[in-house]
Design a protein around this motif. Sequence first.
Motif, PDB file in Angstrom:
ATOM      1  N   VAL A 115       0.866 -18.300   8.269  1.00  0.00           N
ATOM      2  CA  VAL A 115       0.784 -17.986   6.777  1.00  0.00           C
ATOM      3  C   VAL A 115      -0.324 -17.240   6.335  1.00  0.00           C
ATOM      4  CG1 VAL A 115       0.928 -18.877   4.489  1.00  0.00           C
ATOM      5  CG2 VAL A 115       2.200 -20.118   6.160  1.00  0.00           C
ATOM      6  N   ASP A 116      -0.019 -16.119   5.869  1.00  0.00           N
ATOM      7  CA  ASP A 116      -1.173 -15.130   5.606  1.00  0.00           C
ATOM      8  C   ASP A 116      -1.221 -15.021   4.005  1.00  0.00           C
ATOM      9  OD1 ASP A 116      -2.839 -13.006   5.273  1.00  0.00           O
ATOM     10  OD2 ASP A 116      -1.865 -11.636   6.204  1.00  0.00           O
ATOM     11  N   LEU A 117      -2.095 -15.668   3.274  1.00  0.00           N
ATOM     12  CA  LEU A 117      -2.271 -15.774   2.050  1.00  0.00           C
ATOM     13  C   LEU A 117      -3.325 -14.577   1.672  1.00  0.00           C
ATOM     14  CD1 LEU A 117      -2.393 -19.585   1.529  1.00  0.00           C
ATOM     15  CD2 LEU A 117      -0.566 -18.165   1.195  1.00  0.00           C
ATOM     16  N   ARG A 118      -2.975 -13.241   1.807  1.00  0.00           N
ATOM     17  CA  ARG A 118      -3.856 -12.279   1.350  1.00  0.00           C
ATOM     18  C   ARG A 118      -3.562 -11.630  -0.167  1.00  0.00           C
ATOM     19  NH1 ARG A 118       0.357 -10.626   4.664  1.00  0.00           N
ATOM     20  NH2 ARG A 118       1.900  -9.100   3.795  1.00  0.00           N
ATOM     21  N   VAL A 153      -3.033 -21.197   8.695  1.00  0.00           N
ATOM     22  CA  VAL A 153      -3.005 -20.508   7.631  1.00  0.00           C
ATOM     23  C   VAL A 153      -4.275 -19.582   7.348  1.00  0.00           C
ATOM     24  CG1 VAL A 153      -3.118 -20.618   5.080  1.00  0.00           C
ATOM     25  CG2 VAL A 153      -1.575 -22.217   6.355  1.00  0.00           C
ATOM     26  N   ALA A 154      -4.061 -18.164   6.876  1.00  0.00           N
ATOM     27  CA  ALA A 154      -5.382 -17.525   6.599  1.00  0.00           C
ATOM     28  C   ALA A 154      -5.332 -17.249   4.978  1.00  0.00           C
ATOM     29  CB  ALA A 154      -5.324 -16.168   7.270  1.00  0.00           C
ATOM     30  N   PHE A 155      -6.450 -17.756   4.259  1.00  0.00           N
ATOM     31  CA  PHE A 155      -6.414 -17.699   2.959  1.00  0.00           C
ATOM     32  C   PHE A 155      -7.650 -16.710   2.789  1.00  0.00           C
ATOM     33  CE2 PHE A 155      -8.544 -19.935  -0.877  1.00  0.00           C
ATOM     34  CZ  PHE A 155      -7.391 -19.102  -1.753  1.00  0.00           C
ATOM     35  N   THR A 159     -13.617 -13.892  -2.873  1.00  0.00           N
ATOM     36  CA  THR A 159     -15.020 -14.077  -2.879  1.00  0.00           C
ATOM     37  C   THR A 159     -15.614 -13.501  -1.616  1.00  0.00           C
ATOM     38  OG1 THR A 159     -15.390 -16.316  -2.021  1.00  0.00           O
ATOM     39  CG2 THR A 159     -14.571 -16.371  -4.102  1.00  0.00           C
ATOM     40  N   LYS A 160     -17.088 -13.644  -1.831  1.00  0.00           N
ATOM     41  CA  LYS A 160     -17.928 -12.995  -0.534  1.00  0.00           C
ATOM     42  C   LYS A 160     -17.540 -13.839   0.691  1.00  0.00           C
ATOM     43  CE  LYS A 160     -22.036 -15.762  -1.365  1.00  0.00           C
ATOM     44  NZ  LYS A 160     -23.452 -15.529  -1.437  1.00  0.00           N
ATOM     45  N   GLU A 161     -16.909 -14.979   0.592  1.00  0.00           N
ATOM     46  CA  GLU A 161     -16.551 -15.895   1.767  1.00  0.00           C
ATOM     47  C   GLU A 161     -15.447 -15.310   2.639  1.00  0.00           C
ATOM     48  OE1 GLU A 161     -16.528 -19.016   4.327  1.00  0.00           O
ATOM     49  OE2 GLU A 161     -17.963 -18.945   2.435  1.00  0.00           O
ATOM     50  N   GLY A 162     -14.769 -14.314   2.007  1.00  0.00           N
ATOM     51  CA  GLY A 162     -13.747 -13.608   2.823  1.00  0.00           C
ATOM     52  C   GLY A 162     -12.717 -14.525   3.060  1.00  0.00           C
ATOM     53  N   VAL A 163     -12.034 -14.302   4.251  1.00  0.00           N
ATOM     54  CA  VAL A 163     -10.839 -15.079   4.722  1.00  0.00           C
ATOM     55  C   VAL A 163     -11.340 -16.265   5.404  1.00  0.00           C
ATOM     56  CG1 VAL A 163      -8.920 -14.844   6.060  1.00  0.00           C
ATOM     57  CG2 VAL A 163      -9.654 -12.945   4.808  1.00  0.00           C
ATOM     58  N   ILE A 164     -10.814 -17.529   5.225  1.00  0.00           N
ATOM     59  CA  ILE A 164     -10.853 -18.724   5.976  1.00  0.00           C
ATOM     60  C   ILE A 164      -9.611 -19.022   6.555  1.00  0.00           C
ATOM     61  CG2 ILE A 164     -12.619 -19.519   4.204  1.00  0.00           C
ATOM     62  CD1 ILE A 164     -10.504 -21.505   3.062  1.00  0.00           C
ATOM     63  N   ASN A 165      -9.567 -19.425   7.669  1.00  0.00           N
ATOM     64  CA  ASN A 165      -8.657 -19.922   8.704  1.00  0.00           C
ATOM     65  C   ASN A 165      -8.455 -21.497   8.770  1.00  0.00           C
ATOM     66  OD1 ASN A 165      -7.516 -17.302   9.802  1.00  0.00           O
ATOM     67  ND2 ASN A 165      -9.857 -17.032   9.641  1.00  0.00           N
ATOM     68  N   LEU A 166      -7.405 -22.025   8.508  1.00  0.00           N
ATOM     69  CA  LEU A 166      -7.173 -23.415   9.004  1.00  0.00           C
ATOM     70  C   LEU A 166      -6.150 -23.408  10.402  1.00  0.00           C
ATOM     71  CD1 LEU A 166      -6.333 -24.689   5.324  1.00  0.00           C
ATOM     72  CD2 LEU A 166      -8.564 -24.841   6.758  1.00  0.00           C
ATOM     73  N   ARG A 190      -2.967 -32.728   8.998  1.00  0.00           N
ATOM     74  CA  ARG A 190      -4.412 -32.528   9.659  1.00  0.00           C
ATOM     75  C   ARG A 190      -4.584 -31.019  10.249  1.00  0.00           C
ATOM     76  NH1 ARG A 190      -4.110 -36.297   7.195  1.00  0.00           N
ATOM     77  NH2 ARG A 190      -4.334 -38.531   7.886  1.00  0.00           N
ATOM     78  N   GLY A 191      -5.657 -30.764  10.419  1.00  0.00           N
ATOM     79  CA  GLY A 191      -6.038 -29.382  11.003  1.00  0.00           C
ATOM     80  C   GLY A 191      -7.475 -29.281  11.214  1.00  0.00           C
ATOM     81  N   SER A 192      -7.808 -28.003  11.285  1.00  0.00           N
ATOM     82  CA  SER A 192      -9.366 -27.500  11.368  1.00  0.00           C
ATOM     83  C   SER A 192      -9.568 -26.384  10.679  1.00  0.00           C
ATOM     84  CB  SER A 192      -9.706 -27.543  12.690  1.00  0.00           C
ATOM     85  OG  SER A 192      -9.136 -26.551  13.411  1.00  0.00           O
ATOM     86  N   TRP A 193     -11.032 -26.399   9.900  1.00  0.00           N
ATOM     87  CA  TRP A 193     -11.365 -25.160   9.419  1.00  0.00           C
ATOM     88  C   TRP A 193     -12.213 -24.415  10.371  1.00  0.00           C
ATOM     89  CZ3 TRP A 193     -14.960 -25.442   4.395  1.00  0.00           C
ATOM     90  CH2 TRP A 193     -15.062 -24.012   3.875  1.00  0.00           C
ATOM     91  N   ARG A 194     -11.677 -23.181  10.645  1.00  0.00           N
ATOM     92  CA  ARG A 194     -12.321 -22.467  11.913  1.00  0.00           C
ATOM     93  C   ARG A 194     -13.571 -22.194  11.685  1.00  0.00           C
ATOM     94  NH1 ARG A 194      -9.255 -16.838  13.285  1.00  0.00           N
ATOM     95  NH2 ARG A 194      -7.475 -18.505  13.589  1.00  0.00           N
ATOM     96  N   GLU A 195     -14.013 -21.461  10.482  1.00  0.00           N
ATOM     97  CA  GLU A 195     -15.363 -20.878  10.249  1.00  0.00           C
ATOM     98  C   GLU A 195     -16.396 -22.007  10.143  1.00  0.00           C
ATOM     99  OE1 GLU A 195     -12.403 -18.008   9.564  1.00  0.00           O
ATOM    100  OE2 GLU A 195     -12.645 -20.005   8.741  1.00  0.00           O
ATOM    101  N   ARG A 196     -15.851 -23.305   9.821  1.00  0.00           N
ATOM    102  CA  ARG A 196     -16.979 -24.361   9.624  1.00  0.00           C
ATOM    103  C   ARG A 196     -16.738 -25.410  10.851  1.00  0.00           C
ATOM    104  NH1 ARG A 196     -18.271 -21.225   6.799  1.00  0.00           N
ATOM    105  NH2 ARG A 196     -18.905 -21.218   4.543  1.00  0.00           N
ATOM    106  N   SER A 197     -15.963 -24.944  11.750  1.00  0.00           N
ATOM    107  CA  SER A 197     -15.957 -26.305  12.787  1.00  0.00           C
ATOM    108  C   SER A 197     -15.743 -27.448  12.266  1.00  0.00           C
ATOM    109  CB  SER A 197     -16.901 -25.911  13.933  1.00  0.00           C
ATOM    110  OG  SER A 197     -16.782 -24.715  14.187  1.00  0.00           O
TER     111      SER A 197
END
Length: 314
Positions: A115-118, A153-155, A159-166, A190-197
């Motif tokens: 899912v691409d939430l652009r 999911v790419a959200f 903001t300056k955070e940009g895209v976050i990936n689950l 259940r999943g994981s937040w890529r950028e924050r590990s």
Amino acid sequence: MSRARTWGKRILLGFGAFIVVAVAAILITIHTDYGRELIREQVEAKLNDTFVGGASIASVEGSPFGDLTLSGIVLNGPDGKPAIKVGTLTLKLGLLPLMSKQIRLSGLIAEDVDVDLRRGPDGQLQVTRMVELGPKSGFSVDIPEIIVRRGHVAFDTGTKEGVINLDKLTIFGALHMPNGKPLEANASLRGSWRERSVPVGVDAVVSSWEGVTNIPSVTALIGGVTVAGSAIRIVPGTPDAAPVIDGTVVINAPAAAVKHLMPDITLPTDIAVAITAYSEQPWTQLSMIGQVGETPVRAMLSADLAKRRVMGVV
């Protein structure tokens, strides 16, 4: 929240409509290459009528008397680019309810979902404008078992955070959406937040009717931060009235865990609080008990959400 609920319902009903077309076509031409291609074309045409940016399906296999599998599903956003992709969607069908405008599946399994939430040039999420407006379908939807495996999911936060990936998302849930009655759903994610590990988990039970959202229970875990809620009721505000918010929320936010998730925020110490709210328009009454660092905290507050003012004692 109201807009998100609306487009969510429309996407679900769009899926429901193409399920009906698929089943009807399969009853006529089963287990032939010509028949399967005819089914694929009819289902794809229905999706193209429903989704603004168009859609496609690579193949349809299976039987209306058992499992029906659709592969290579792509639903485009208003910009014509893929917004939702599903590797395989397996529907465990129930045929007879379709005759009475009910979509009742014994189960639904979606695998390899992306899912691409652009956002569009105006900053709005593309997914909120995917579906063509039209008359209500009159269908009821009942899916007692929903499973999503290997989701992503790419959200775009905007903001300056940009895209976050689950990543590595797994979802177990159920959906009951009877025509003219409250929507009821439950889900465990259940999943994981890529950028924050860090791990991500949500368990929730939700119902919605005539703009009012009720959340009997919800628990969310993001890294070391947890939030739990019970008996939550939300009524959207209007130009003449503030929103109504009732319920209890418990927050456990260690300073180090918050810093890891949101580097721009530095809490002076760990926070663990329970907040209960109930509405007495125009006021929302708040009671809080908890601990900030080693210091116990209690508060009784009255908040006028419309005029953005608060009074009380801490």
